[in-house]
Write an enzyme that holds these catalytic residues in place. Structure first.
Site, PDB file in Angstrom:
ATOM      1  N   MET A  10       7.303   1.534  -2.633  1.00  0.00           N
ATOM      2  CA  MET A  10       7.562   0.150  -3.008  1.00  0.00           C
ATOM      3  C   MET A  10       8.396  -0.451  -1.877  1.00  0.00           C
ATOM      4  O   MET A  10       9.433   0.088  -1.499  1.00  0.00           O
ATOM      5  CB  MET A  10       8.324   0.080  -4.341  1.00  0.00           C
ATOM      6  CG  MET A  10       8.453  -1.327  -4.864  1.00  0.00           C
ATOM      7  SD  MET A  10       6.850  -2.169  -5.079  1.00  0.00           S
ATOM      8  CE  MET A  10       6.381  -1.617  -6.707  1.00  0.00           C
ATOM      9  N   GLY A  37       3.819   1.415   1.801  1.00  0.00           N
ATOM     10  CA  GLY A  37       3.584   2.815   2.205  1.00  0.00           C
ATOM     11  C   GLY A  37       2.361   2.795   3.096  1.00  0.00           C
ATOM     12  O   GLY A  37       1.342   2.180   2.756  1.00  0.00           O
ATOM     13  N   THR A 206      -2.497   0.670  20.098  1.00  0.00           N
ATOM     14  CA  THR A 206      -2.415  -0.726  19.660  1.00  0.00           C
ATOM     15  C   THR A 206      -1.253  -1.394  20.388  1.00  0.00           C
ATOM     16  O   THR A 206      -0.216  -0.782  20.630  1.00  0.00           O
ATOM     17  CB  THR A 206      -2.260  -0.850  18.132  1.00  0.00           C
ATOM     18  OG1 THR A 206      -1.030  -0.254  17.732  1.00  0.00           O
ATOM     19  CG2 THR A 206      -3.411  -0.182  17.398  1.00  0.00           C
ATOM     20  N   THR A 234       4.648  -6.802   9.461  1.00  0.00           N
ATOM     21  CA  THR A 234       4.648  -5.581   8.647  1.00  0.00           C
ATOM     22  C   THR A 234       3.221  -5.324   8.174  1.00  0.00           C
ATOM     23  O   THR A 234       2.596  -6.217   7.605  1.00  0.00           O
ATOM     24  CB  THR A 234       5.554  -5.744   7.403  1.00  0.00           C
ATOM     25  OG1 THR A 234       6.769  -6.340   7.798  1.00  0.00           O
ATOM     26  CG2 THR A 234       5.812  -4.400   6.740  1.00  0.00           C
ATOM     27  N   GLY A 237      -0.413  -2.718  11.843  1.00  0.00           N
ATOM     28  CA  GLY A 237      -1.045  -1.460  12.232  1.00  0.00           C
ATOM     29  C   GLY A 237      -1.851  -0.858  11.083  1.00  0.00           C
ATOM     30  O   GLY A 237      -2.919  -0.270  11.302  1.00  0.00           O
ATOM     31  N   ASP A 238      -1.347  -1.004   9.861  1.00  0.00           N
ATOM     32  CA  ASP A 238      -2.071  -0.444   8.701  1.00  0.00           C
ATOM     33  C   ASP A 238      -3.404  -1.165   8.500  1.00  0.00           C
ATOM     34  O   ASP A 238      -4.431  -0.536   8.209  1.00  0.00           O
ATOM     35  CB  ASP A 238      -1.217  -0.559   7.432  1.00  0.00           C
ATOM     36  CG  ASP A 238       0.024   0.312   7.519  1.00  0.00           C
ATOM     37  OD1 ASP A 238      -0.022   1.323   8.248  1.00  0.00           O
ATOM     38  OD2 ASP A 238       1.024  -0.024   6.866  1.00  0.00           O
ATOM     39  N   ASN A 262      -8.920  -5.619  15.343  1.00  0.00           N
ATOM     40  CA  ASN A 262      -7.994  -6.643  15.866  1.00  0.00           C
ATOM     41  C   ASN A 262      -8.086  -7.926  15.043  1.00  0.00           C
ATOM     42  O   ASN A 262      -7.075  -8.559  14.737  1.00  0.00           O
ATOM     43  CB  ASN A 262      -8.368  -7.006  17.308  1.00  0.00           C
ATOM     44  CG  ASN A 262      -7.746  -6.098  18.342  1.00  0.00           C
ATOM     45  OD1 ASN A 262      -6.719  -5.471  18.089  1.00  0.00           O
ATOM     46  ND2 ASN A 262      -8.365  -6.025  19.502  1.00  0.00           N
TER      47      ASN A 262
HETATM   48  P1  ADP Z   1       2.180  -1.554  14.353  1.00  0.00           P
HETATM   49  O1  ADP Z   1       2.050  -2.615  13.320  1.00  0.00           O
HETATM   50  O2  ADP Z   1       1.756  -0.207  13.886  1.00  0.00           O
HETATM   51  O3  ADP Z   1       3.518  -1.543  15.053  1.00  0.00           O
HETATM   52  P2  ADP Z   1       0.954  -3.117  16.504  1.00  0.00           P
HETATM   53  O4  ADP Z   1       2.185  -3.947  16.543  1.00  0.00           O
HETATM   54  O5  ADP Z   1       0.448  -2.583  17.792  1.00  0.00           O
HETATM   55  O6  ADP Z   1       1.099  -1.874  15.502  1.00  0.00           O
HETATM   56  O7  ADP Z   1      -0.179  -3.991  15.796  1.00  0.00           O
HETATM   57  C1  ADP Z   1      -1.392  -3.420  15.373  1.00  0.00           C
HETATM   58  C2  ADP Z   1      -2.507  -4.416  15.561  1.00  0.00           C
HETATM   59  O8  ADP Z   1      -2.224  -5.596  14.793  1.00  0.00           O
HETATM   60  C3  ADP Z   1      -2.701  -4.898  16.989  1.00  0.00           C
HETATM   61  O9  ADP Z   1      -3.540  -4.004  17.704  1.00  0.00           O
HETATM   62  C4  ADP Z   1      -3.341  -6.260  16.765  1.00  0.00           C
HETATM   63  O10 ADP Z   1      -4.714  -6.100  16.469  1.00  0.00           O
HETATM   64  C5  ADP Z   1      -2.653  -6.759  15.488  1.00  0.00           C
HETATM   65  N1  ADP Z   1      -1.468  -7.591  15.742  1.00  0.00           N
HETATM   66  C6  ADP Z   1      -0.183  -7.207  15.718  1.00  0.00           C
HETATM   67  N2  ADP Z   1       0.645  -8.236  15.989  1.00  0.00           N
HETATM   68  C7  ADP Z   1      -0.141  -9.316  16.170  1.00  0.00           C
HETATM   69  C8  ADP Z   1       0.093 -10.705  16.469  1.00  0.00           C
HETATM   70  N3  ADP Z   1       1.338 -11.185  16.642  1.00  0.00           N
HETATM   71  N4  ADP Z   1      -0.974 -11.530  16.580  1.00  0.00           N
HETATM   72  C9  ADP Z   1      -2.233 -11.062  16.413  1.00  0.00           C
HETATM   73  N5  ADP Z   1      -2.526  -9.768  16.133  1.00  0.00           N
HETATM   74  C10 ADP Z   1      -1.501  -8.903  16.002  1.00  0.00           C
END
Ligand code: ADP
Length: 289
Positions: A10, A37, A206, A234, A237-238, A262
């Site tokens: 949660m 999670g 990523t 948040t 990445g998930d 993406n």
């Molecule tokens: P995590 O969330 O695990 O830290 P990342 O920050 O690399 O991983 O983000 C994962 C994916 O989410 C990226 O490869 C991209 O596709 C997308 N993403 C993250 N941040 C942004 C953003 N500000 N604008 C658009 N896409 C985003």
């Protein structure tokens, strides 16, 4: 069918104007609880796109645990392999400031997911088209999951978060590894180009708003992110991982699947809460059009 073996938490999310410094008390602006999670998030990301998903994990016999189970069921995720234990349900305390965050996780029930439970639901695992793993469950359970998948020839997508729970000896037996830049540096050092070349079509890094990179065996491939205004990253990445699994199981090439992931993740960051913004298939296609 995609099986996710992983965590359910949660999320206790606080929006704030500034993070507190050591010893400081600050007022938050807004508080909400939301299901999270990494395991549950990735399961929902794939299910919302249309994948047939089974979740293997462990929750407590408490209010949060009951809610998390119900949320998965509402997303049409099979929860018959989800254990309930006497340990309290995992929680994540998430501080959000603009598009930055600080997270504390208390694993609780997630750490009660033991290798013996995977044996009990072995058929589910071995009949999967892909298994998705993250590292918020005990390392021996992750190791056992990889072993069962290897024996049954089931592809494994492993999102190495937190990176400290990754064992390099798993590298040969997994199909895809999807660290973000920080996790990649923790695991392999700062020379991303050299590392990518070592793991062609397996390592996908990523890069936040910049998208993702991998090496196709001949060339480094950079798949740019979709430019948007991020409200809360948040769960970015998930969403990326759930969408990547969906696309690969649908038979897309790695290049197409990373592009698709993406786009899905860019839609997710436009909304607050990890699961709230995870898109349906039609939303992803609308953005691709
Ligand atoms: P995590 O969330 O695990 O830290 P990342 O920050 O690399 O991983 O983000 C994962 C994916 O989410 C990226 O490869 C991209 O596709 C997308 N993403 C993250 N941040 C942004 C953003 N500000 N604008 C658009 N896409 C985003």
């Amino acid at each position: 069918m995609i099986t996710v073996i992983g965590s359910l938490n949660m999320d206790l999310v606080i929006q704030m104007a500034d993070f507190p410094q050591q010893g400081e008390t600050v007022l938050g602006q807004h508080f909400q609880t939301s299901p999270g999670g990494k395991g549950a998030n990735q399961a929902i990301a794939a299910a919302r796109l249309g994948s047939n998903v089974t979740m293997i994990g462990c929750v407590g016999d408490d209010r949060f645990g009951h809610t998390l189970r119900t949320v998965l069921e509402q997303e049409h995720i099979d929860t018959t392999s989800l254990l309930t234990t006497s340990e309290s349900t995992g929680i994540a305390n998430i501080l959000v400031h603009h598009n930055d965050n600080r997270i504390i996780v208390v694993p609780g029930a997630n750490y009660k997911l033991e290798p013996t439970h995977l044996d009990a639901v072995k058929d589910v695992i071995t009949q999967s088209q892909m298994v998705i793993l993250q590292l918020e469950i005990p390392m021996e359970t992750t190791a056992h999951a990889i072993k069962l998948c290897k024996e049954a020839n089931v592809p494994v997508l492993l999102n190495p978060a937190p990176a400290a729970n990754f064992d390099m000896c798993w590298m040969d037996d997994i199909t895809y590894l999807t660290p973000n830049e920080i996790e990649c540096a923790q695991l392999f050092g700062n020379d991303f180009d050299q590392t990518l070349e070592k793991y062609p079509n397996k390592l996908i890094i990523t890069l936040g708003r910049d998208g993702a990179r991998y090496f196709d065996g001949e060339y480094p491939i950079h798949v740019p992110g979709y430019m948007t205004k991020a409200e809360d990253t948040t769960g970015a990445g998930d969403t990326f991982n759930g969408a990547l699994a969906y696309a690969l199981v649908e038979g897309q090439s790695l290049d197409e699947a990373v592009y698709f992931a993406n786009i899905a993740a860019s839609l997710a960051v436009e909304q607050v809460s990890a699961q709230g913004g995870m898109p349906t298939l039609s939303k992803v296609y609308a953005r691709m059009a």
